[in-house]
Scaffold this active site. Structure first.
Site, PDB file in Angstrom:
ATOM      1  N   HIS A  24       0.851   8.358   6.523  1.00 57.95           N
ATOM      2  CA  HIS A  24       0.241   8.254   6.008  1.00 57.95           C
ATOM      3  C   HIS A  24      -1.109   8.050   5.735  1.00 57.95           C
ATOM      4  O   HIS A  24      -1.798   7.185   5.219  1.00 57.95           O
ATOM      5  CB  HIS A  24       0.637   6.862   4.615  1.00 57.95           C
ATOM      6  CG  HIS A  24       1.397   5.564   4.272  1.00 57.95           C
ATOM      7  ND1 HIS A  24      -0.296   4.775   5.146  1.00 57.95           N
ATOM      8  CD2 HIS A  24       1.685   4.908   4.390  1.00 57.95           C
ATOM      9  CE1 HIS A  24       0.116   4.108   6.051  1.00 57.95           C
ATOM     10  NE2 HIS A  24       1.333   3.183   4.453  1.00 57.95           N
ATOM     11  N   HIS A  78      10.526  -5.656   2.426  1.00 56.58           N
ATOM     12  CA  HIS A  78       9.164  -5.377   1.781  1.00 56.58           C
ATOM     13  C   HIS A  78       9.993  -4.177   0.887  1.00 56.58           C
ATOM     14  O   HIS A  78      11.058  -3.131   1.905  1.00 56.58           O
ATOM     15  CB  HIS A  78       8.922  -4.854   2.963  1.00 56.58           C
ATOM     16  CG  HIS A  78       7.146  -4.595   2.800  1.00 56.58           C
ATOM     17  ND1 HIS A  78       6.848  -3.854   1.906  1.00 56.58           N
ATOM     18  CD2 HIS A  78       6.898  -3.491   4.093  1.00 56.58           C
ATOM     19  CE1 HIS A  78       5.742  -3.500   1.627  1.00 56.58           C
ATOM     20  NE2 HIS A  78       5.628  -2.595   3.112  1.00 56.58           N
ATOM     21  N   GLU A  80       8.497  -0.676   0.663  1.00 57.25           N
ATOM     22  CA  GLU A  80       7.561   0.644   0.853  1.00 57.25           C
ATOM     23  C   GLU A  80       9.223   0.862   1.911  1.00 57.25           C
ATOM     24  O   GLU A  80      10.454   1.157   2.436  1.00 57.25           O
ATOM     25  CB  GLU A  80       6.943   0.424   1.711  1.00 57.25           C
ATOM     26  CG  GLU A  80       6.461   1.737   2.188  1.00 57.25           C
ATOM     27  CD  GLU A  80       4.996   1.610   2.802  1.00 57.25           C
ATOM     28  OE1 GLU A  80       3.852   0.646   3.472  1.00 57.25           O
ATOM     29  OE2 GLU A  80       3.639   2.993   2.772  1.00 57.25           O
ATOM     30  N   ASP A  82       9.581   3.335   3.728  1.00 50.41           N
ATOM     31  CA  ASP A  82       9.981   3.229   5.342  1.00 50.41           C
ATOM     32  C   ASP A  82      11.929   1.844   6.104  1.00 50.41           C
ATOM     33  O   ASP A  82      11.991   2.261   7.322  1.00 50.41           O
ATOM     34  CB  ASP A  82       9.069   3.312   6.196  1.00 50.41           C
ATOM     35  CG  ASP A  82       7.684   2.076   5.789  1.00 50.41           C
ATOM     36  OD1 ASP A  82       7.834   1.736   4.928  1.00 50.41           O
ATOM     37  OD2 ASP A  82       7.312   1.680   7.118  1.00 50.41           O
ATOM     38  N   HIS A 145       2.838  -6.661   3.473  1.00 50.15           N
ATOM     39  CA  HIS A 145       1.742  -5.161   3.096  1.00 50.15           C
ATOM     40  C   HIS A 145       1.436  -4.788   1.605  1.00 50.15           C
ATOM     41  O   HIS A 145       0.370  -4.388   0.975  1.00 50.15           O
ATOM     42  CB  HIS A 145       1.942  -4.109   4.191  1.00 50.15           C
ATOM     43  CG  HIS A 145       1.876  -2.808   3.706  1.00 50.15           C
ATOM     44  ND1 HIS A 145       2.019  -1.425   3.930  1.00 50.15           N
ATOM     45  CD2 HIS A 145       0.192  -2.551   3.523  1.00 50.15           C
ATOM     46  CE1 HIS A 145       1.572  -0.500   3.493  1.00 50.15           C
ATOM     47  NE2 HIS A 145       0.390  -0.851   3.259  1.00 50.15           N
ATOM     48  N   ASP A 164       6.297  -6.480   7.960  1.00 48.33           N
ATOM     49  CA  ASP A 164       5.185  -5.524   8.843  1.00 48.33           C
ATOM     50  C   ASP A 164       4.505  -6.123   9.230  1.00 48.33           C
ATOM     51  O   ASP A 164       3.749  -5.365  10.384  1.00 48.33           O
ATOM     52  CB  ASP A 164       4.078  -4.626   7.070  1.00 48.33           C
ATOM     53  CG  ASP A 164       4.722  -3.250   7.093  1.00 48.33           C
ATOM     54  OD1 ASP A 164       5.622  -2.899   7.368  1.00 48.33           O
ATOM     55  OD2 ASP A 164       4.004  -2.721   6.159  1.00 48.33           O
ATOM     56  N   TYR A 191      -3.040  -0.701  14.193  1.00 46.21           N
ATOM     57  CA  TYR A 191      -1.796  -1.231  13.145  1.00 46.21           C
ATOM     58  C   TYR A 191      -2.934  -2.482  12.600  1.00 46.21           C
ATOM     59  O   TYR A 191      -2.728  -2.108  11.287  1.00 46.21           O
ATOM     60  CB  TYR A 191       0.101  -1.474  13.645  1.00 46.21           C
ATOM     61  CG  TYR A 191       0.569  -1.800  12.462  1.00 46.21           C
ATOM     62  CD1 TYR A 191       1.242  -0.910  12.053  1.00 46.21           C
ATOM     63  CD2 TYR A 191       0.656  -2.989  11.740  1.00 46.21           C
ATOM     64  CE1 TYR A 191       2.601  -1.091  11.565  1.00 46.21           C
ATOM     65  CE2 TYR A 191       1.251  -2.980  10.199  1.00 46.21           C
ATOM     66  CZ  TYR A 191       2.404  -2.512  10.303  1.00 46.21           C
ATOM     67  OH  TYR A 191       3.873  -1.929   9.084  1.00 46.21           O
ATOM     68  N   HIS A 224       8.212  -2.426  12.882  1.00 41.73           N
ATOM     69  CA  HIS A 224       7.567  -1.887  14.078  1.00 41.73           C
ATOM     70  C   HIS A 224       7.563  -1.661  15.310  1.00 41.73           C
ATOM     71  O   HIS A 224       7.024  -3.077  15.431  1.00 41.73           O
ATOM     72  CB  HIS A 224       6.589  -0.917  13.110  1.00 41.73           C
ATOM     73  CG  HIS A 224       6.936  -0.217  11.666  1.00 41.73           C
ATOM     74  ND1 HIS A 224       7.149   0.588  11.816  1.00 41.73           N
ATOM     75  CD2 HIS A 224       6.090  -1.195  10.272  1.00 41.73           C
ATOM     76  CE1 HIS A 224       7.447   0.988   9.891  1.00 41.73           C
ATOM     77  NE2 HIS A 224       6.969  -0.267   9.596  1.00 41.73           N
TER      78      HIS A 224
HETATM   79 FE1  FEO Z   1       4.509  -1.374   4.434  1.00 36.65          FE
HETATM   80 FE2  FEO Z   1       6.355  -0.247   7.600  1.00 36.65          FE
HETATM   81  O1  FEO Z   1       6.146  -0.434   5.639  1.00 36.65           O
END
Ligand code: FEO
Length: 395
Positions: A24, A78, A80, A82, A145, A164, A191, A224
């Site tokens: 993104h 989370h 999101e 991903d 996040h 995140d 990041y 991540h």
């Molecule tokens: Fe806020 Fe890795 O997603």
């Protein structure tokens, strides 16, 4: 890559996305990972899933350890996509009635993403879940996040599953910080700068809360990148430092150019700053990615923006960068503008307006030069540089 046992009975079952190059709007030159974790206990528990495209790989990795149908609890830290994109496939595989633990906002947000009547169990900070020999404690981490974000702490093993938080977009065969070394820190910084910078004040409050809880960490497992096990306190103290965005005697000259006039102005400003002992980086938006520049913004004391006037407005790359930087809300910066023009010359005024909206300290009206700068124009650029240098902190 196979599942990896990261502690006794606890497995990394995530996936590596080697080829993603844009997340993104953030350049992920080194790919990323979507981490998920399987805890083998009386109640087998999965923490987080992965991006939708990798659902089968996640299930195959879990299957290396146990029949996925034996998973009893799923935790979604989370919403999101991903991390939640594979939930529909996973829940279908393990049983739609299996308890799904998430924050209250997670319940709302997951419901809005997926029209599924899953067996939601919303939790709050301090709630605990016994899974047999181990207990999990939940900690809501709003805006790290998203509003739904939470951390999950595994008490007996002293492992924090931090979603995140403390992540890095970094694809590698290694899973731990000690296997990668200090090479990982610039990725963690990038990041933070591009995902979390705007939430710095939330993060500081959260860190304070966590410190009051005095939780020991043997390992921090973000969703991540690599896992922090060698010295988890290092990434925590780095976050405390990054949240403050303490400005250095450093300036960025960020610009684009049409016929090299704004470029030569940028060079004159950069030379002027360097002459005053400022660590200066001229960064052309035609060549540098916005997300790399934002990493440099973190500790810069001044951000000077240059744009030619194009069709009464900003050059598109400059407008793009200003929009991106504004969203990430850097704090405590000095700002200034410059640019060449042909007849109308709005760019400097437009840049100043954006810098003021970002609460930058705009210390000069800026330098506007018609068509091509002459020696007088270059001297105006150098004078702007000297003024900025005087306002920056000492080295
Ligand atoms: Fe806020 Fe890795 O997603």
């Amino acid at each position: 890559m196979k599942a990896v046992e990261i502690a006794d009975g606890i497995y990394w079952v995530g996936v590596i996305d080697w080829n993603i190059r844009d997340f993104h709007g953030y350049s992920t030159y080194q790919g990323t990972t979507y981490n998920a974790f399987l805890i083998m206990d009386d109640k087998i528990t999965l923490i987080d899933t992965v991006k939708k495209e990798f659902a089968e790989e996640l299930i195959a990795k879990i299957s290396q350890i146990v029949d996925p149908k034996k998973i009893e609890y799923v935790i979604s830290n989370h919403t999101e996509m991903d991390h939640s994109g594979s939930l529909p496939r996973l829940m279908h595989k393990i049983g739609e009635d299996k308890p799904l633990y998430c924050s209250k906002m997670g319940h709302k947000n997951l419901s809005r993403h997926f029209s599924q009547k899953w067996n939601y169990h919303p939790v709050e900070t301090g709630d605990k879940l016994n899974i047999g020999k181990r207990t999990l404690t939940f900690l809501e981490t709003r805006m790290i996040h998203w509003p739904d974000s939470m951390f999950t702490y595994l008490n007996e093993d002293k492992i924090l599953f931090s979603s995140d938080g403390f992540g890095q977009h970094y694809a590698s065969m290694e899973r731990f910080d000690d296997e990668v070394g200090d090479e990982i820190m610039p990725h963690a910084l990038k990041y933070f700068a591009n995902i979390l910078m705007l939430y710095s004040s939330h993060i500081l409050k959260l860190m304070d809360k966590v410190m009051q809880m005095a939780l020991p960490f043997d390992m921090i497992c973000p969703d991540h990148g690599i896992i922090w096990r060698k010295d988890p306190s290092k990434i925590i103290s780095s976050y405390l430092d990054w949240c403050h965005q303490n400005p250095k005697r450093k300036a960025l000259v960020v610009y684009d150019t049409m016929w090299h006039s704004t470029e030569t102005m940028a060079e004159a400003i950069a030379e002027g700053l360097a002459g005053e002992g400022v660590d200066v980086k001229p960064l052309s938006l035609r060549h540098c990615h916005r997300s790399d520049i934002m990493t440099e913004v973190m500790d810069a004391g001044a951000v000077i923006i240059g744009s030619p006037t194009l069709n009464n407005g900003l050059f598109p790359t400059v407008a793009d960068f200003l929009t991106y930087m504004k969203g990430l809300r850097p704090k405590g910066k000095i700002g200034a503008a410059f640019g060449s023009y042909g007849w109308s010359g709005e760019s400097v005024k437009l840049i100043n307006k954006e810098l003021e909206a970002m609460r930058f300290q705009v210390i000069d009206p800026g330098v506007r030069i018609q068509y091509v700068p002459d020696e007088k124009g270059f001297e105006a650029c150098r004078e702007l540089a000297r003024k900025i240098a005087r306002a920056l902190p000492p080295a």
